[in-house]
Design an enzyme around this catalytic site. Structure first.
Site, mmCIF file in Angstrom:
data_model
loop_
_atom_site.group_PDB
_atom_site.id
_atom_site.type_symbol
_atom_site.label_atom_id
_atom_site.label_comp_id
_atom_site.label_asym_id
_atom_site.label_seq_id
_atom_site.Cartn_x
_atom_site.Cartn_y
_atom_site.Cartn_z
ATOM 1 N N TYR A 157 7.947 -7.345 -3.222
ATOM 2 C CA TYR A 157 6.569 -7.638 -3.677
ATOM 3 C C TYR A 157 6.559 -8.886 -4.568
ATOM 4 O O TYR A 157 5.699 -9.767 -4.417
ATOM 5 C CB TYR A 157 6.055 -6.411 -4.432
ATOM 6 C CG TYR A 157 4.592 -6.434 -4.826
ATOM 7 C CD1 TYR A 157 3.607 -5.986 -3.945
ATOM 8 C CD2 TYR A 157 4.196 -6.847 -6.096
ATOM 9 C CE1 TYR A 157 2.265 -5.962 -4.317
ATOM 10 C CE2 TYR A 157 2.859 -6.829 -6.478
ATOM 11 C CZ TYR A 157 1.900 -6.387 -5.581
ATOM 12 O OH TYR A 157 0.572 -6.362 -5.962
ATOM 13 N N LYS A 161 4.523 -12.220 -3.702
ATOM 14 C CA LYS A 161 3.438 -12.668 -4.575
ATOM 15 C C LYS A 161 3.756 -14.032 -5.202
ATOM 16 O O LYS A 161 2.842 -14.830 -5.441
ATOM 17 C CB LYS A 161 3.162 -11.619 -5.660
ATOM 18 C CG LYS A 161 2.514 -10.340 -5.130
ATOM 19 C CD LYS A 161 1.191 -10.621 -4.406
ATOM 20 C CE LYS A 161 0.318 -9.391 -4.263
ATOM 21 N NZ LYS A 161 -0.895 -9.657 -3.457
HETATM 22 P P1 NDP Z 1 -5.590 -0.873 -2.148
HETATM 23 O O1 NDP Z 1 -4.456 -0.099 -1.590
HETATM 24 O O2 NDP Z 1 -6.761 -0.147 -2.671
HETATM 25 O O3 NDP Z 1 -6.108 -1.949 -1.100
HETATM 26 C C1 NDP Z 1 -5.249 -2.608 -0.223
HETATM 27 C C2 NDP Z 1 -6.056 -3.021 0.982
HETATM 28 O O4 NDP Z 1 -5.234 -3.766 1.881
HETATM 29 C C3 NDP Z 1 -6.641 -1.857 1.737
HETATM 30 O O5 NDP Z 1 -7.990 -2.154 2.013
HETATM 31 C C4 NDP Z 1 -5.824 -1.811 3.019
HETATM 32 O O6 NDP Z 1 -6.640 -1.371 4.095
HETATM 33 C C5 NDP Z 1 -5.466 -3.265 3.194
HETATM 34 N N1 NDP Z 1 -4.267 -3.534 4.001
HETATM 35 C C6 NDP Z 1 -2.999 -3.164 3.743
HETATM 36 N N2 NDP Z 1 -2.183 -3.616 4.715
HETATM 37 C C7 NDP Z 1 -2.969 -4.282 5.603
HETATM 38 C C8 NDP Z 1 -2.730 -4.965 6.814
HETATM 39 N N3 NDP Z 1 -1.491 -5.089 7.335
HETATM 40 N N4 NDP Z 1 -3.774 -5.539 7.462
HETATM 41 C C9 NDP Z 1 -5.019 -5.446 6.955
HETATM 42 N N5 NDP Z 1 -5.318 -4.806 5.818
HETATM 43 C C10 NDP Z 1 -4.304 -4.230 5.157
HETATM 44 O O7 NDP Z 1 -4.929 -1.778 -3.284
HETATM 45 P P2 NDP Z 1 -5.526 -2.882 -4.283
HETATM 46 O O8 NDP Z 1 -6.980 -2.980 -4.162
HETATM 47 O O9 NDP Z 1 -4.921 -2.619 -5.582
HETATM 48 O O10 NDP Z 1 -4.836 -4.204 -3.704
HETATM 49 C C11 NDP Z 1 -5.555 -5.351 -3.291
HETATM 50 C C12 NDP Z 1 -4.690 -6.565 -3.554
HETATM 51 O O11 NDP Z 1 -4.522 -6.732 -4.963
HETATM 52 C C13 NDP Z 1 -3.289 -6.476 -2.965
HETATM 53 O O12 NDP Z 1 -2.912 -7.738 -2.439
HETATM 54 C C14 NDP Z 1 -2.442 -6.133 -4.169
HETATM 55 O O13 NDP Z 1 -1.104 -6.529 -3.997
HETATM 56 C C15 NDP Z 1 -3.154 -6.928 -5.245
HETATM 57 N N6 NDP Z 1 -2.850 -6.519 -6.601
HETATM 58 C C16 NDP Z 1 -3.245 -5.287 -7.065
HETATM 59 C C17 NDP Z 1 -2.980 -4.921 -8.359
HETATM 60 C C18 NDP Z 1 -3.418 -3.617 -8.938
HETATM 61 O O14 NDP Z 1 -3.090 -3.337 -10.111
HETATM 62 N N7 NDP Z 1 -4.142 -2.785 -8.199
HETATM 63 C C19 NDP Z 1 -2.246 -5.809 -9.268
HETATM 64 C C20 NDP Z 1 -1.890 -7.071 -8.691
HETATM 65 C C21 NDP Z 1 -2.194 -7.399 -7.406
HETATM 66 P P3 NDP Z 1 -6.161 -0.151 5.034
HETATM 67 O O15 NDP Z 1 -5.866 0.988 4.123
HETATM 68 O O16 NDP Z 1 -7.358 0.069 5.906
HETATM 69 O O17 NDP Z 1 -4.976 -0.673 5.755
#
Ligand code: NDP
Length: 257
Positions: A157, A161
């Site tokens: 990760y 990132k």
């Molecule tokens: P969630 O798990 O709530 O959201 C992740 C989203 O990514 C889901 O909508 C999922 O949809 C989608 N997803 C995952 N893999 C794929 C794929 N191969 N193709 C298309 N869609 C995909 O997590 P967050 O909202 O927390 O994460 C959103 C972003 O923020 C990420 O990039 C994460 O790394 C980043 N982030 C989050 C932090 C946090 O504290 N929450 C901190 C730092 C960064 P589905 O389930 O339908 O596949």
């Protein structure tokens, strides 16, 4: 009324992984500021839920960002249906928490392909559409404070990132002549499906005690910075990063209650 500086009226925005968590908050924030919103995700139930929230005039597409041809097709479909693609948010992401000594190649590839390669596929397709459209555009990559720090059990990760910051800089420099601004948002700890189990345990309290804002973030904390980077308010901001972490990444002290 939305200030014209932050208005997204007349813009078409694509948010990958926008069916939950941070992506959903950004999608709803963009909609509230006037954008036509297209959200992608893989889970049909989550896709149906965000489609109901967005309502008519917006769209939800089932898409895996690792599928190069499907990404190109989705961008072509958006331009055909809505007339342009003006804003891309590369938000889709996963986490595989495994100690490096145990980490499989599959754990490495799944994370790199989703965050870094998927963002490249989407940015390349969106940039082509933006250049062809001739009215500029905005690309926002969702990095992480782990674009800056070295977390345990997440070497895949952290590498992905950190790579997204390089992707941001390279795209921003190359696409500047087309009036396309490319920036990365680096979130700190925001409670979502990605980390809920961790943050509901003792780690949640530990992190709260190291966050100068004295609380964990919520997905909605990202919407304001995303609207700034998507709007004309940021037209001279490119190839850089905006950290949204309540101050977590710059302190080495706990605060006491
Ligand atoms: P969630 O798990 O709530 O959201 C992740 C989203 O990514 C889901 O909508 C999922 O949809 C989608 N997803 C995952 N893999 C794929 C794929 N191969 N193709 C298309 N869609 C995909 O997590 P967050 O909202 O927390 O994460 C959103 C972003 O923020 C990420 O990039 C994460 O790394 C980043 N982030 C989050 C932090 C946090 O504290 N929450 C901190 C730092 C960064 P589905 O389930 O339908 O596949």
């Amino acid at each position: 009324m939305t200030s014209p500086l932050f208005s997204l009226a007349g813009r078409v925005a694509l948010i990958t992984g926008g069916n939950g968590g941070i992506g959903r908050s950004i999608a709803l924030g963009f909609k509230a500021h006037g954008a036509t919103v297209v959200v992608t995700g893989r889970n049909p139930d989550k896709n149906a839920a965000i489609a109901a929230e967005l309502g008519d005039g917006h769209a939800v597409i089932e898409l895996d960002v690792r599928d190069e041809q499907a990404v190109d097709q989705a961008v072509a479909d958006i331009v055909a249906r809505f007339g342009s693609l003006d804003i891309l948010v590369n938000n889709a992401g996963i986490a595989r928490r495994v100690a490096v000594l145990e980490m499989s190649t599959e754990d490495w590839n799944a994370v790199l392909e989703t965050h870094l390669t998927g963002s490249f596929f989407c940015a390349r397709a969106a940039a082509k559409a933006m250049v062809a459209g001739g009215r500029g555009g905005k690309i926002i990559n969702i990095g992480s404070m782990y674009s800056l720090l070295g977390p345990p059990n997440l070497v895949n990760y952290a590498a992905a990132k950190t790579g997204m910051v390089g992707l941001t800089r390279g795209l921003g420099v190359e696409l500047g002549e087309h009036n396309i601004q490319v920036n990365a948002l680096l979130p700190g700890w925001h409670k979502t499906d990605l980390n809920r189990a961790l943050l509901d345990g003792p780690l949640g309290d530990e992190i709260r005690h190291k966050t100068p804002a004295r609380r964990l973030g919520t997905p909605d904390d990202l919407a304001g910075a995303a609207i700034f980077l998507a709007s004309s308010a940021s037209d001279f901001v490119t190839a850089t990063t905006v950290v949204v972490d309540g101050g977590y990444s710059v302190t080495d002290r706990r605060w006491e209650e």
